[in-house]
Design an enzyme around this catalytic site. Structure first.
Site, PDB file in Angstrom:
ATOM      1  N   GLN A 102      10.727  -9.995  13.284  1.00  0.00           N
ATOM      2  CA  GLN A 102       9.750 -10.064  14.368  1.00  0.00           C
ATOM      3  C   GLN A 102       8.993 -11.399  14.365  1.00  0.00           C
ATOM      4  O   GLN A 102       8.876 -12.056  15.394  1.00  0.00           O
ATOM      5  CB  GLN A 102       8.763  -8.896  14.217  1.00  0.00           C
ATOM      6  CG  GLN A 102       7.677  -8.827  15.251  1.00  0.00           C
ATOM      7  CD  GLN A 102       6.939  -7.495  15.225  1.00  0.00           C
ATOM      8  OE1 GLN A 102       6.874  -6.823  16.238  1.00  0.00           O
ATOM      9  NE2 GLN A 102       6.380  -7.116  14.091  1.00  0.00           N
ATOM     10  N   ILE A 111      17.913 -13.583  -0.691  1.00  0.00           N
ATOM     11  CA  ILE A 111      16.833 -14.234  -1.449  1.00  0.00           C
ATOM     12  C   ILE A 111      16.616 -13.598  -2.823  1.00  0.00           C
ATOM     13  O   ILE A 111      15.901 -14.145  -3.652  1.00  0.00           O
ATOM     14  CB  ILE A 111      15.494 -14.269  -0.666  1.00  0.00           C
ATOM     15  CG1 ILE A 111      14.979 -12.857  -0.356  1.00  0.00           C
ATOM     16  CG2 ILE A 111      15.615 -15.117   0.586  1.00  0.00           C
ATOM     17  CD1 ILE A 111      13.534 -12.820   0.114  1.00  0.00           C
ATOM     18  N   THR A 133      -0.226 -10.504   3.179  1.00  0.00           N
ATOM     19  CA  THR A 133      -0.729  -9.337   3.896  1.00  0.00           C
ATOM     20  C   THR A 133      -2.149  -8.931   3.505  1.00  0.00           C
ATOM     21  O   THR A 133      -2.596  -9.204   2.382  1.00  0.00           O
ATOM     22  CB  THR A 133       0.219  -8.143   3.625  1.00  0.00           C
ATOM     23  OG1 THR A 133      -0.333  -6.934   4.164  1.00  0.00           O
ATOM     24  CG2 THR A 133       0.435  -7.922   2.129  1.00  0.00           C
ATOM     25  N   TYR A 141       3.608  -1.628  -1.719  1.00  0.00           N
ATOM     26  CA  TYR A 141       3.815  -2.779  -0.829  1.00  0.00           C
ATOM     27  C   TYR A 141       2.820  -3.894  -1.167  1.00  0.00           C
ATOM     28  O   TYR A 141       3.199  -5.041  -1.381  1.00  0.00           O
ATOM     29  CB  TYR A 141       3.668  -2.343   0.633  1.00  0.00           C
ATOM     30  CG  TYR A 141       3.650  -3.495   1.613  1.00  0.00           C
ATOM     31  CD1 TYR A 141       4.759  -4.327   1.766  1.00  0.00           C
ATOM     32  CD2 TYR A 141       2.523  -3.769   2.388  1.00  0.00           C
ATOM     33  CE1 TYR A 141       4.744  -5.390   2.654  1.00  0.00           C
ATOM     34  CE2 TYR A 141       2.499  -4.824   3.284  1.00  0.00           C
ATOM     35  CZ  TYR A 141       3.605  -5.635   3.409  1.00  0.00           C
ATOM     36  OH  TYR A 141       3.585  -6.694   4.281  1.00  0.00           O
ATOM     37  N   LYS A 175       3.687  -7.652  -2.762  1.00  0.00           N
ATOM     38  CA  LYS A 175       3.319  -8.867  -2.027  1.00  0.00           C
ATOM     39  C   LYS A 175       2.369  -9.735  -2.858  1.00  0.00           C
ATOM     40  O   LYS A 175       2.489 -10.964  -2.871  1.00  0.00           O
ATOM     41  CB  LYS A 175       2.676  -8.509  -0.683  1.00  0.00           C
ATOM     42  CG  LYS A 175       3.648  -7.945   0.351  1.00  0.00           C
ATOM     43  CD  LYS A 175       4.715  -8.934   0.785  1.00  0.00           C
ATOM     44  CE  LYS A 175       4.165 -10.017   1.679  1.00  0.00           C
ATOM     45  NZ  LYS A 175       5.228 -10.967   2.134  1.00  0.00           N
TER      46      LYS A 175
END
Length: 283
Positions: free
Chosen positions: A11, A37, A101, A125, A129
């Protein structure tokens, strides 16, 4: 500049490629098919071959609820993938920008989070991150980290698309009102990222559209701007349980953007209007 964009099919990645093209940079977009990656050798080989001036790292495992059950997978992509790219950037003398984030914070604040405030992720999550941020800083003395939140754009799944679809299907919908933040239009975020990478103003930044709303208020505005007559019922987070806990307050302070002389992102309602216009033109 020669710029590698990871997550180029995503996106945000697609709008980043369009913005690089608009500003006459030479872009090399990669997604999972072109570059894994999580494979260190492949990353080093690819970056050493392309020899970019900048790596814009947009690739991520972003399924917040899925990460609770698949933290190892999320770690490989969000943390190890970032580490390998940072190593490759260092080897090749490239700048690197990581998109991060609001989930690195626990959401208990009452004032917008500054860039240097202590981090405390609530779930997998956010943990993965944050690990990516830390690994980037371990390998590179000069880096860009751009934390963002509530992202929506033409090219992916997002809250705006979901609301419009459900609104048309149901005519009545429940949305949580006790989680507050700032929506972010990928076009505006991409412009900021490209502006930032052209500077040497390294460090951590917060970038969302300006203004604050709850998910409930966001939904109401989406229906208003879309001319859809949908009844929106406010729910508490407890009434809408999810596998991963969400930060209740994830407003990010954008002071640093103005301090370095770059343009803050416009108001989220303006951004939403631009997004809806863009989706209409593309459909």
């Amino acid at each position: 500049m020669r710029v590698v964009v990871t997550g180029a099919a995503g996106q945000l990645g697609q709008d980043v490629l369009l913005e690089l093209e608009r500003k006459n940079h030479q872009a090399f977009g990669t997604d999972r098919q072109q570059l894994d990656i999580t494979n260190e050798e492949a990353v080093i080989a690819y970056i050493s071959e392309v020899k970019p001036d900048v790596i814009l790292h947009c690739a991520a495992y972003t399924n917040v609820d899925g990460a609770e059950a698949n933290e190892e997978t999320a770690y490989h992509i969000n943390a190890a993938g970032t580490e390998y790219l940072a190593k490759a950037a260092k080897l090749n003398g490239a700048k690197m920008l990581l998109v991060s984030t609001d989930y690195v914070f626990d959401g208990t604040a009452t004032e917008p989070y500054e860039v240097d405030e202590p981090t405390k992720p609530l779930g997998a999550y956010g943990r993965t991150k944050l690990a990516g941020e830390q690994l980037l800083q371990k390998y590179l003395e000069q880096f860009f980290i751009v934390r963002t939140a509530w992202v929506f754009g033409v090219y992916g799944k997002n809250f705006v698309k979901t609301m419009i679809r459900l609104g048309k299907e149901r005519g009545e919908i429940g949305v949580v009102y006790d989680q507050v933040g700032s929506p972010t239009y990928t076009v505006d975020l991409a412009q900021f990222m490209v502006q930032l990478m052209e500077t040497d103003k390294y460090g951590i930044y917060h970038a969302t559209n300006s203004g604050v709303c709850s998910w409930y208020e966001f939904a109401v505005e989406i229906f208003k701007q879309s001319d859809l007559n949908v009844k929106v019922n406010p729910l508490t987070s407890d009434q809408f349980p999810t596998p991963a806990a969400r930060p209740k307050y994830s407003v990010l302070s954008k002071e640093k953007i103005s301090e370095i002389g770059l343009t803050p992102l416009r108001d989220w309602k303006e951004a939403l209007a631009a997004y809806l216009k863009e989706t209409t033109e593309k459909s």
